[in-house]
Design a protein around this motif. Structure first.
Motif, PDB file in Angstrom:
ATOM      1  N   TRP A  78       0.825  -1.193   0.000  1.00 32.65           N
ATOM      2  CA  TRP A  78       0.000   0.000   0.000  1.00 32.65           C
ATOM      3  C   TRP A  78       0.870   1.258   0.000  1.00 32.65           C
ATOM      4  O   TRP A  78       2.075   1.207   0.254  1.00 32.65           O
ATOM      5  N   ARG A  79       0.231   2.391  -0.270  1.00 29.56           N
ATOM      6  CA  ARG A  79       0.892   3.704  -0.211  1.00 29.56           C
ATOM      7  C   ARG A  79       0.178   4.550   0.849  1.00 29.56           C
ATOM      8  O   ARG A  79      -0.767   5.277   0.554  1.00 29.56           O
ATOM      9  N   PRO A  80       0.622   4.462   2.094  1.00 27.44           N
ATOM     10  CA  PRO A  80      -0.094   5.157   3.178  1.00 27.44           C
ATOM     11  C   PRO A  80       0.172   6.659   3.215  1.00 27.44           C
ATOM     12  O   PRO A  80       1.247   7.137   2.839  1.00 27.44           O
ATOM     13  N   VAL A  81      -0.830   7.375   3.684  1.00 22.89           N
ATOM     14  CA  VAL A  81      -0.745   8.812   3.958  1.00 22.89           C
ATOM     15  C   VAL A  81      -1.201   9.021   5.400  1.00 22.89           C
ATOM     16  O   VAL A  81      -2.197   8.428   5.826  1.00 22.89           O
ATOM     17  N   ILE A  82      -0.483   9.848   6.138  1.00 20.79           N
ATOM     18  CA  ILE A  82      -0.855  10.149   7.518  1.00 20.79           C
ATOM     19  C   ILE A  82      -1.652  11.447   7.552  1.00 20.79           C
ATOM     20  O   ILE A  82      -1.255  12.453   6.944  1.00 20.79           O
ATOM     21  N   GLY A 141      -1.725   8.760  -1.967  1.00 21.05           N
ATOM     22  CA  GLY A 141      -1.648   7.385  -1.502  1.00 21.05           C
ATOM     23  C   GLY A 141      -2.977   6.684  -1.654  1.00 21.05           C
ATOM     24  O   GLY A 141      -3.948   7.244  -2.181  1.00 21.05           O
ATOM     25  N   ASP A 142      -3.029   5.440  -1.165  1.00 17.71           N
ATOM     26  CA  ASP A 142      -4.249   4.647  -1.311  1.00 17.71           C
ATOM     27  C   ASP A 142      -4.774   4.094   0.006  1.00 17.71           C
ATOM     28  O   ASP A 142      -5.661   3.239   0.015  1.00 17.71           O
ATOM     29  N   LEU A 333      -3.937  -6.254   8.548  1.00 16.48           N
ATOM     30  CA  LEU A 333      -3.840  -6.328   7.094  1.00 16.48           C
ATOM     31  C   LEU A 333      -5.020  -7.080   6.493  1.00 16.48           C
ATOM     32  O   LEU A 333      -5.513  -6.728   5.415  1.00 16.48           O
ATOM     33  N   ALA A 334      -5.494  -8.106   7.191  1.00 16.13           N
ATOM     34  CA  ALA A 334      -6.660  -8.841   6.704  1.00 16.13           C
ATOM     35  C   ALA A 334      -7.884  -7.927   6.693  1.00 16.13           C
ATOM     36  O   ALA A 334      -8.678  -7.943   5.739  1.00 16.13           O
ATOM     37  N   LYS A 335      -8.034  -7.131   7.743  1.00 18.83           N
ATOM     38  CA  LYS A 335      -9.145  -6.187   7.809  1.00 18.83           C
ATOM     39  C   LYS A 335      -9.027  -5.141   6.708  1.00 18.83           C
ATOM     40  O   LYS A 335     -10.019  -4.762   6.078  1.00 18.83           O
ATOM     41  N   LEU A 336      -7.819  -4.713   6.450  1.00 25.62           N
ATOM     42  CA  LEU A 336      -7.577  -3.705   5.420  1.00 25.62           C
ATOM     43  C   LEU A 336      -7.910  -4.252   4.033  1.00 25.62           C
ATOM     44  O   LEU A 336      -8.556  -3.583   3.220  1.00 25.62           O
ATOM     45  N   ARG A 337      -7.482  -5.490   3.782  1.00 25.46           N
ATOM     46  CA  ARG A 337      -7.778  -6.097   2.482  1.00 25.46           C
ATOM     47  C   ARG A 337      -9.274  -6.295   2.295  1.00 25.46           C
ATOM     48  O   ARG A 337      -9.786  -6.240   1.167  1.00 25.46           O
ATOM     49  N   CYS A 339     -11.469  -4.262   3.255  1.00 27.73           N
ATOM     50  CA  CYS A 339     -12.040  -2.951   2.914  1.00 27.73           C
ATOM     51  C   CYS A 339     -11.853  -2.649   1.431  1.00 27.73           C
ATOM     52  O   CYS A 339     -12.744  -2.155   0.758  1.00 27.73           O
ATOM     53  N   SER A 340     -10.635  -2.926   0.923  1.00 23.87           N
ATOM     54  CA  SER A 340     -10.315  -2.638  -0.471  1.00 23.87           C
ATOM     55  C   SER A 340      -8.944  -3.212  -0.777  1.00 23.87           C
ATOM     56  O   SER A 340      -8.106  -3.339   0.101  1.00 23.87           O
ATOM     57  N   GLY A 341      -8.706  -3.561  -2.028  1.00 22.95           N
ATOM     58  CA  GLY A 341      -7.406  -4.082  -2.423  1.00 22.95           C
ATOM     59  C   GLY A 341      -6.411  -2.975  -2.659  1.00 22.95           C
ATOM     60  O   GLY A 341      -6.786  -1.886  -3.067  1.00 22.95           O
TER      61      GLY A 341
END
Length: 345
Positions: A78-82, A141-142, A333-337, A339-341
């Motif tokens: 992923w490309r995180p943004v804070i 980011g995504d 990460l499972a929860k994040l996936r 939500c969206s890929g």
């Protein structure tokens, strides 16, 4: 937060019980704000939103956890943004895109610290919904990670993490101003994960057993610890191991939510310290740093970003990193996936 209030909130009993009517008002206003914000949005954002926060006032370790999440999520593609409110900063305009060189006076100390620690985009805006729109409009980011945003209900969220200090817990269990709670403990029923910073009761998977921490019964409660990683001289950039503090005389300063935790870390490393606490987000001046002869000056990373421009030769920052179990990373990460890929194409 003053040391007196800390003693009253995190000690035995409720000596401020006379202020209970203000707690009732505080809760009524908080509940109304939450309901109003919830009614205002019906559609989630097009990218997952992870909120890190707490239901207690004071420091719990949110920022190190945020930095850890960034590393874990980025490693997964992923490309995180804070996103941050930027407490303590005062910019001429918002949203503000923070870099490693942004002045803390503009952005706040924690956003600059996180930008330096993670090298990902950090967007500061008191209105985090507007900050999120800025991040999306500029394709920064995504996945969005909101630092200290549990009560910022205008920002839709997919995952919520509540962080506690393992030694202080929920204090006397009362709402502000009688106790340290920003929201009732029942608020934890709606968060996805609870993280306890500093506890010895976790099992082999890092899970904290039900009711073993402050009587909380959350099925996804994990242990975290902060590990000292290095000492860095603010003037020269010289790096030493934390173990080099063994037997050293130091003046330790800390303008954070729970300075005692920082001082205890230094003591555990064998330092002989003069402990000098300051209010959270304190704006340091050169005269705050002291002049004890023969002492090292050691501070937190959060304070270091504000003192870099006038730090003496003997000024060092002790950096710490969050350590959490693999099971927690996998669960997030499972929860994040779900939500969206991740956008890796």
């Amino acid at each position: 937060m003053t040391s007196l209030i800390e003693r009253l909130w995190y000690g035995k009993g409720r000596p401020l019980l006379i202020l209970s009517p203000f707690s009732w008002i505080y809760r009524a206003v908080s509940d109304a704000r939450r309901q109003k914000a919830h009614d205002a949005y019906v559609q989630k954002l097009p990218v997952p939103v992870v909120v890190v926060g707490n239901i207690t006032a004071g420091g719990t370790g949110k920022s190190p956890l945020t930095a850890w999440l960034v590393d874990e999520i980025r490693s997964a593609g992923w490309r995180p943004v804070i996103l941050s409110r930027g407490y303590g900063g005062k910019s001429a305009g918002y949203p503000l895109l923070v870099t490693e060189d942004t002045l803390p006076a503009l952005a706040g100390d924690e956003p600059v610290m996180l930008a330096q620690a993670t090298s990902v985009p950090v967007v500061v805006d008191p209105d985090r919904r507007r900050g999120a729109a800025f991040a999306l409009d500029n394709a920064l980011g995504d996945v969005l990670i909101s630092d200290d945003g549990l009560q910022h209900y205008r920002l839709p969220r997919d995952i919520e993490l509540a962080v506690f200090d393992g030694a202080r817990g929920i204090g006397n269990g009362a709402l502000i101003p009688v106790g340290p709670l920003r929201e009732p403990v029942s608020r934890l029923n709606s968060v996805d994960f609870v993280v306890v910073n500093g506890t010895d009761t976790a099992d082999e998977n890092g899970l904290v057993p039900l009711h073993s921490f402050a009587g909380i019964a959350h099925p996804q409660m994990y242990a975290m610890r902060l590990k000292p990683t290095r000492l860095v001289n603010l003037k020269t950039g010289e790096t030493r191991s934390p173990e080099s503090l063994q037997g050293q005389k130091i003046r330790a300063i800390a303008g954070i939510g729970n300075p005692t935790r920082f001082f205890d870390t230094l003591k555990a490393l064998g330092a002989k310290l003069i402990a000098v606490p300051f209010p959270d987000h304190h704006r340091f001046r050169p005269e705050d740093l002291g002049t004890e002869s023969g002492h090292m000056l050691v501070m937190t990373a959060k304070d270091g970003v504000k003192c870099r421009g006038f730090a003496p030769d003997n000024a060092w920052v002790l950096y710490v990193e969050a350590e959490l179990p693999k099971a927690f990373s996998e669960a997030v990460l499972a929860k994040l996936r779900a939500c969206s890929g991740p956008s890796t194409s």
